[in-house]
Design a protein around this motif. Structure first.
Motif, PDB file in Angstrom:
ATOM      1  N   ILE A 209      27.099  42.187 -42.757  1.00  0.00           N
ATOM      2  CA  ILE A 209      26.605  40.812 -42.223  1.00  0.00           C
ATOM      3  C   ILE A 209      24.991  40.864 -41.844  1.00  0.00           C
ATOM      4  CG2 ILE A 209      27.031  39.375 -40.186  1.00  0.00           C
ATOM      5  CD1 ILE A 209      29.410  39.271 -41.831  1.00  0.00           C
ATOM      6  N   ALA A 210      24.568  41.924 -41.288  1.00  0.00           N
ATOM      7  CA  ALA A 210      23.091  41.697 -40.961  1.00  0.00           C
ATOM      8  C   ALA A 210      22.422  41.915 -42.212  1.00  0.00           C
ATOM      9  CB  ALA A 210      22.833  43.375 -40.357  1.00  0.00           C
ATOM     10  N   ALA A 211      22.698  42.096 -43.340  1.00  0.00           N
ATOM     11  CA  ALA A 211      22.032  41.957 -44.595  1.00  0.00           C
ATOM     12  C   ALA A 211      22.050  40.714 -45.002  1.00  0.00           C
ATOM     13  CB  ALA A 211      22.493  42.894 -45.631  1.00  0.00           C
ATOM     14  N   LEU A 212      22.934  39.935 -44.780  1.00  0.00           N
ATOM     15  CA  LEU A 212      23.091  38.407 -45.107  1.00  0.00           C
ATOM     16  C   LEU A 212      22.125  37.606 -44.085  1.00  0.00           C
ATOM     17  CD1 LEU A 212      26.789  38.061 -45.612  1.00  0.00           C
ATOM     18  CD2 LEU A 212      25.146  38.337 -47.366  1.00  0.00           C
ATOM     19  N   LEU A 213      22.066  37.989 -42.811  1.00  0.00           N
ATOM     20  CA  LEU A 213      21.187  37.558 -41.805  1.00  0.00           C
ATOM     21  C   LEU A 213      19.622  37.486 -42.002  1.00  0.00           C
ATOM     22  CD1 LEU A 213      23.260  37.975 -38.560  1.00  0.00           C
ATOM     23  CD2 LEU A 213      23.699  36.104 -40.434  1.00  0.00           C
ATOM     24  N   ALA A 214      19.193  38.754 -42.491  1.00  0.00           N
ATOM     25  CA  ALA A 214      17.925  39.047 -42.714  1.00  0.00           C
ATOM     26  C   ALA A 214      17.000  37.740 -43.326  1.00  0.00           C
ATOM     27  CB  ALA A 214      17.830  40.185 -43.359  1.00  0.00           C
ATOM     28  N   PRO A 215      17.498  37.075 -44.291  1.00  0.00           N
ATOM     29  CA  PRO A 215      16.466  36.035 -44.778  1.00  0.00           C
ATOM     30  C   PRO A 215      16.577  34.817 -43.840  1.00  0.00           C
ATOM     31  CG  PRO A 215      18.342  36.780 -46.394  1.00  0.00           C
ATOM     32  CD  PRO A 215      18.391  37.341 -45.131  1.00  0.00           C
ATOM     33  N   LEU A 216      17.368  35.048 -42.653  1.00  0.00           N
ATOM     34  CA  LEU A 216      17.397  33.859 -41.815  1.00  0.00           C
ATOM     35  C   LEU A 216      16.359  33.950 -40.534  1.00  0.00           C
ATOM     36  CD1 LEU A 216      21.455  33.245 -41.775  1.00  0.00           C
ATOM     37  CD2 LEU A 216      19.606  32.078 -43.004  1.00  0.00           C
TER      38      LEU A 216
END
Ligand code: SME
Length: 162
Positions: free
Chosen positions: A151-158
């Motif tokens: 999940i953290a990897a998906l949030l990085a661009p945000l």
């Protein structure tokens, strides 16, 4: 006979990952996407009592979107302080099985018994983290850690730009 170790992702985690990907793709913008993700994690996983995202701001962590029964007074935490600050300093996921036994723990809620903190990376640099408090002892394990790292990897661009 020996059996090979197979890393299996529980179905609930796979479903939630897909929902998180969809929520991010469909959200009106990064802030709405982040709020949707913390809401999803909180709503789909009963042990996840309080779910928040902290972002690195200079030498501090600053609270972003969160969902839970109450607000925390720890909206700004120096990196290196508390369990959150330790994870930001080391870049390691922290699982605290019993917060009462961890001298680093910064108390937020009287109900909290355990905590997991998962760094968010951009390249090799910690830019934020997911912080989850549980009301049960030992509420989080390595399966949660691996799931929340995805999940953290998906949030990085945000990450909000300051
Ligand atoms: N317990 C954290 C502080 C943040 S609150 O849990 C929301 C810590 O020890 O860093």
């Amino acid at each position: 006979m020996s059996h090979p170790v197979v890393e299996e992702r529980p179905a609930a985690h796979g479903d939630a990952l897909n929902l998180v990907r969809a929520a991010i793709a469909e959200a009106a913008g990064p802030e709405a996407a982040l709020q949707r993700v913390v809401d999803l994690l909180h709503d789909r996983f009963p042990p996840y009592d309080w779910v928040g995202i902290y972002w690195v701001d200079g030498s501090d962590l600053v609270l972003g979107p969160w969902t839970g029964p109450e607000a925390t007074e720890h909206t700004r935490i120096p990196i290196g302080t508390g369990v959150c600050g330790a994870a930001a300093a080391s870049g390691q996921t922290e699982i605290v099985r019993d917060v009462a036994a961890d001298p680093r723990y910064l108390a937020c809620f009287t109900s909290t018994r355990s905590e997991i903190v998962v760094p968010i990376f951009d390249g090799g640099e910690v830019i934020g983290e997911i912080d989850i408090d549980g009301s049960d002892l030992d509420a989080f394990d390595d399966t949660d850690a691996r799931f929340l790292e995805e999940i953290a990897a998906l949030l990085a661009p945000l990450r909000p730009r300051t």
